[in-house]
Design an enzyme around this catalytic site. Structure first.
Site, PDB file in Angstrom:
ATOM      1  CB  SER A  60      -0.888  -0.004   1.249  1.00 52.67           C
ATOM      2  OG  SER A  60      -1.511   1.252   1.418  1.00 52.67           O
TER       3      SER A  60
ATOM      4  CE1 TYR B 223      -6.426   5.059  -2.346  1.00 55.78           C
ATOM      5  CE2 TYR B 223      -4.851   4.360  -0.682  1.00 55.78           C
ATOM      6  CZ  TYR B 223      -6.105   4.289  -1.250  1.00 55.78           C
ATOM      7  OH  TYR B 223      -7.048   3.453  -0.714  1.00 55.78           O
TER       8      TYR B 223
ATOM      9  CE  LYS C 282      -7.369  -3.211  -4.044  1.00 63.28           C
ATOM     10  NZ  LYS C 282      -8.055  -2.226  -3.215  1.00 63.28           N
TER      11      LYS C 282
ATOM     12  CG  HIS D 182     -11.316   0.344  -1.124  1.00 64.80           C
ATOM     13  ND1 HIS D 182     -10.634   1.174  -1.966  1.00 64.80           N
ATOM     14  CD2 HIS D 182     -10.617   0.383   0.030  1.00 64.80           C
ATOM     15  CE1 HIS D 182      -9.594   1.712  -1.354  1.00 64.80           C
ATOM     16  NE2 HIS D 182      -9.552   1.235  -0.132  1.00 64.80           N
TER      17      HIS D 182
ATOM     18  CB  THR E 179      -6.612   2.660  -5.389  1.00 62.57           C
ATOM     19  OG1 THR E 179      -5.785   1.603  -4.913  1.00 62.57           O
ATOM     20  CG2 THR E 179      -7.980   2.552  -4.727  1.00 62.57           C
TER      21      THR E 179
END
Lengths: 371, 371, 371, 371
Positions: free
Chosen positions: C116, C144, C244, C268, C170
């Site tokens: 992440s 992100y 994603k 998510h 994402t």
């Protein structure tokens, strides 16, 4: 026998479910198991209720409703409303006044009534109490043919003589269902409660069974009614005969062809064959199969005025309620039964007003269509 | 080995669910986990039950039923009724009399029986107790092929010699399922309970695994049976061979082509592949795929006479019950098993009478049609 | 940073649900709310699980299975099995070893991993620990985009330099969902846990809002990625970019046209839009929309080997698991994560054997067809 | 009357369900039964909620969203967002500030409002407080025609004079439903709470009922509005008239033909006809029947921003919320209502962002399509 004195209702009882909850507190375990229980795992017993709940009513609004009413006709008679008392045996298990209290309340409220062969008060006593009432609905007699045809014929003659207006032949109980709840409770009739109409009926002689023969198929079922018994009955009485316990459309058609005067779509309140379909699920098919030749009534799980309206929207001419009558009886005798009937009729009127039905003839499949 | 003495049943046991509830009190946690548990989250285990419950039976009424019966035929034999004992391993975990008590009760009640390879009493002992009984149903031997083909062949020869009438090859358990409940309970066989038929079987030599190889695919599955093993078995025995664990119609077709004598639609009681379909949901497809060439039996969740009738209405020739046998055994040994079988057969007769089925041949898809 | 020491597992943990139950005892309320919670009423969170449970697997039997395996390919690499670690932020909330323990366990078990952006250990530390492992699966970096494009580009450069093999953009979280459980728990990051990769990122300057303007639409969403950002990223990196959070087939098609290297069908984990569909319900549509042009992965509610097999039968190339990694981490650090992965892979092998799948290529829609 | 002072919210309230839970603690049993209860078994009351939950939103991703907004138009006015206050009677049962607090909060948050005929504060007081607010939404007056047409006309004139912008004629309550919960609680208005707008209305003279006549059909329903009353109202006011309580598409068509300015798809919050369909289930049909001629609003069970978005995706122009306003009022007066409205609007914005809706015009059936 005097008219039953009126008792006070338990507090906070505003619908039929409340009556059931209150009655559970009042009845002993023996009577509760008998009246509340169903066959097997009670899947059909529960499905009867949930099937009505699962139908939705799509209302019309702003229609003129003044002067509307719940009147309907059945076998040539006009009824104040389409709610009748189903045949329930041994009502003195629930209250000392038994079927007399039920009958009296029904007559006061204009509800038709089907007296059980196994009533705990004699059919003549009931007829004498009810027939003079000007507001009464139809009075019918439910018939379980007995092993002794002569005795069965005598029952029919007694019902005719007493003034019953129709016979209701129960078709769905050639044997008792697997009443596990009753068996677990060790149900038995207490002293003083008996099938009053069957007094004097001899016990049938035991049948000899060969090895491998079945106590059910080779003995007990000799007593079960068949289509032949319908013909025999028709030949021996002037009364119209309705068939109770019809769930298959082919049986509905056959019954029409064989001259039945009406049908009751019923699974015996979930007390015989568990996993039989809920009556609300098959009612429309049964009505379609009759093609309007005879009236179709329905019972099983009707607890709300909306349920009554749904039954009529599906094609029924009237409905019967069984257990709620017993709960009212247990709670307050005749006054309790009257209260149950009054609640149900009031709810029916409200349901009609809220769906835009001026009369019951306005109810139809459109009410249930949500697609 | 003597015929088991009869024990008294626990009070208040009137159906198979009551037997299960009573057995839960009597079995230790180890045995309970083994017998009651299923694979994974036990979704299939529960679905097996709920799928039968979810089928409705629409009865016909007023048909003549006297002289009806539950007789049926299977692989050339006439059975008193279509209820058989499924193969269940290690029954001495439930009661010291183990499979002998089950077999004796089955023979008395006319129920066919499939003895497990993993029975805790030797196959010969069972056969000696059962075969002389005049009321007995078929006696079959369930076969798990062992890693040693010679030993497997010896098992077949012993079954033939002892008088077993068919072999049942289990197809749905190439490996054990994820039996989480057993693993959590730390299940193990207690001293004195063992696979009696496998005494003397050598432990297989460990396989060397290269890095990245799978202990499952590259070692354990060498022992799993394949279609080739069916052909090999057919070449080595005169007994008919049924396949147990068929859920896919293509496998049903293939089995017919390859000469299987019958099929058992089964998901191993929910003990192998979790989320496999409930047998009641696939049975009709399996029967359709066989086109009547071989009989189809079914197990999984059958607890009521109505379930038996539904299975036959869907096309099955007979049903097998597993866990309920264990519960009866735990509750009262042979008498308990006999009680379980008697309850189920009595319920089947009642279900037939209440649906208007004079014989099992009357059961068909019409019974289940509610649309 | 040293390789994490191995901890002992809590007793009685035999599946991923047991891991969750054990972790609930170990995590404080703050961390539990963060990891376990979903958006809104958590309808999607629950649906993710129940949708997998609701799919049935119809097995084939007696197929030869020796030599089968779980290998598969993904973006040109061969994987030991199709189970990957989903990007989960702030893993040091669950265990002091945080993402390093997860990464190490994943590498040992051959599981691919998506780190992440908000990992609590720097991306370089993870890469150094994992990349040398010979059994490791792919290592990807979840991105992100930050309000500062320069900083975002620096993140990409760092990921490239550290050896990450793909970027995962994402797409389904332009804003946080309504995380009521977190808000009710007053969730906040404890001292010492922070987004390690974002150290040095300046707080964005506050935007002036005119009256009637929305803090969401007119301020916060300036930071949300769009299709343009995908193009910008593609122009600035040589790494393949997966998207994603794809639930709509039109987005799947658009992503293919715009050069995405793969898709992750995801909601998510139920943490953004409540009442978004369960991934198991839309996966087949997403796969169909791609027409095989790019691999589709899926996450959301995968807790069983049978779930993995179902995902592949629906068309997925691999699956990702998120929360179970955290539970394993909380329960026993690296050993706990390894245990979770091992359980899932073992269950996958068992599911393959029990359905007759020799390799994952054998899984297809036929497995899920029960009609 | 002064602007209500702001109260503090109970802690931990982060959504509308939390507001309900908190209000249950604060309201006395009498008020709770009145506001929370529904008709009959409250099947429709629960279905209203579960129907919204049962719809899934399939999002689009990566769309540019900056500058999006919740603005919409309704009867020629631009609204800041599509959330309005449903007419709820007797709000001083919940808080001494009653409808004034609700109205003030609504005006601050830009929410339109429909004041009930049975408001416990006079319509003029509300209008004076709200109309000067620059951020306010539309102010409408809900009309129950009274038995005295002159009084009804006076009500209309007062609403016109006070500045109300539309009339909302309630069509779905010709009689009260069977409010069992209220009856069981013995609900009655406490001293000091009364229908302020109806002060001075004479009690209607009792109607004489002939034997067999119905207190409902022959007395009470004389007061119920009909389509003729719509025409009469239209002839007597310049205000647009919306109809509230439309569930049947034929009524929607008829209303359009007869000049209704808009429709509210409503089942009166489950308070009149139990088992009426959930509004989420019929909304699309109602919108289709209007063919865009008039706006359709909807109420019933809307508790989440996602519910608002779903309503608009199904074709509604705006939504109304009733009970949540009361919960906010009970919890913290005007501040509580403002909090409820703010939560709902914030959730709506989040739902738009997470589904890729830049404006409400982007919402459509595609959002709800999961097949």
């Amino acid at each position: 026998m005097p008219i039953p004195a009126l008792q006070a209702l338990p507090p906070g009882v505003v619908n039929l479910q409340d009556h059931e909850d209150a009655a559970r507190q009042r009845l002993d375990a023996n009577a509760w198991a008998y009246f509340a229980g169903g066959a097997g795992d009670e899947i059909t017993l529960r499905a009867n209720r949930s099937a009505w709940d699962g139908l939705t009513l799509t209302p019309r609004v702003l229609r003129p409703l003044v002067g509307g009413h719940t009147r309907c006709t059945l076998l040539g008679r006009t009824l104040a409303h389409p709610i009748m008392l189903a045949p329930v045996a041994f009502q003195r298990l629930a209250h000392p006044d038994g079927e007399l209290a039920s009958a009296y309340a029904a007559a006061m409220l204009g509800a038709g009534q089907v007296l059980s062969t196994q009533s705990s008060i004699a059919l003549e006593t009931i007829a004498q109490a009810v027939l003079p009432e000007p507001t009464r609905g139809p009075l019918w007699f439910q018939l379980y043919p007995q092993h002794d045809r002569g005795f069965t014929l005598e029952l029919v003659r007694r019902a005719e003589a007493a003034g019953y207006e129709a016979l209701v032949l129960t078709a769905d109980a050639p044997v008792s269902g697997a009443r596990d709840r009753e068996r677990r409770a060790g149900f038995r009739l207490p002293p003083g409660v008996e099938a009053a109409n069957l007094a004097g009926l001899a016990v049938p002689p035991p049948r000899e069974l060969a090895p491998g023969q079945s106590a059910l198929f080779d003995a007990l079922l000799h007593q079960a009614p068949t289509w032949d018994d319908l013909a025999w009955l028709q030949a021996h009485t002037r009364l119209p005969i309705l068939l109770k316990g019809i769930l298959h459309p082919d049986d509905a058609r056959l019954a029409c062809e064989l001259g039945a005067a009406g049908l009751i779509c019923s699974n015996h309140g979930g007390r015989t064959l568990d996993t039989a379909p809920a009556t609300a699920r098959v009612l429309a098919r049964i009505c379609a199969a009759t093609e309007g030749r005879v009236p179709v009534l329905v019972d099983g799980g009707i607890r709300r005025g909306t349920d009554v309206l749904k039954a009529l929207a599906l094609g029924a001419s009237a409905v019967l309620v069984g257990r709620p009558i017993v709960w009212g009886l247990a709670n307050a005798g005749a006054a309790g039964v009257a209260h149950v009937l009054r609640l149900l009729r009031d709810e029916l009127e409200i349901a009609m007003a809220l769906t835009g039905c001026h009369t019951l003839a306005d109810a139809g499949p459109w009410l249930l269509d949500t697609q």
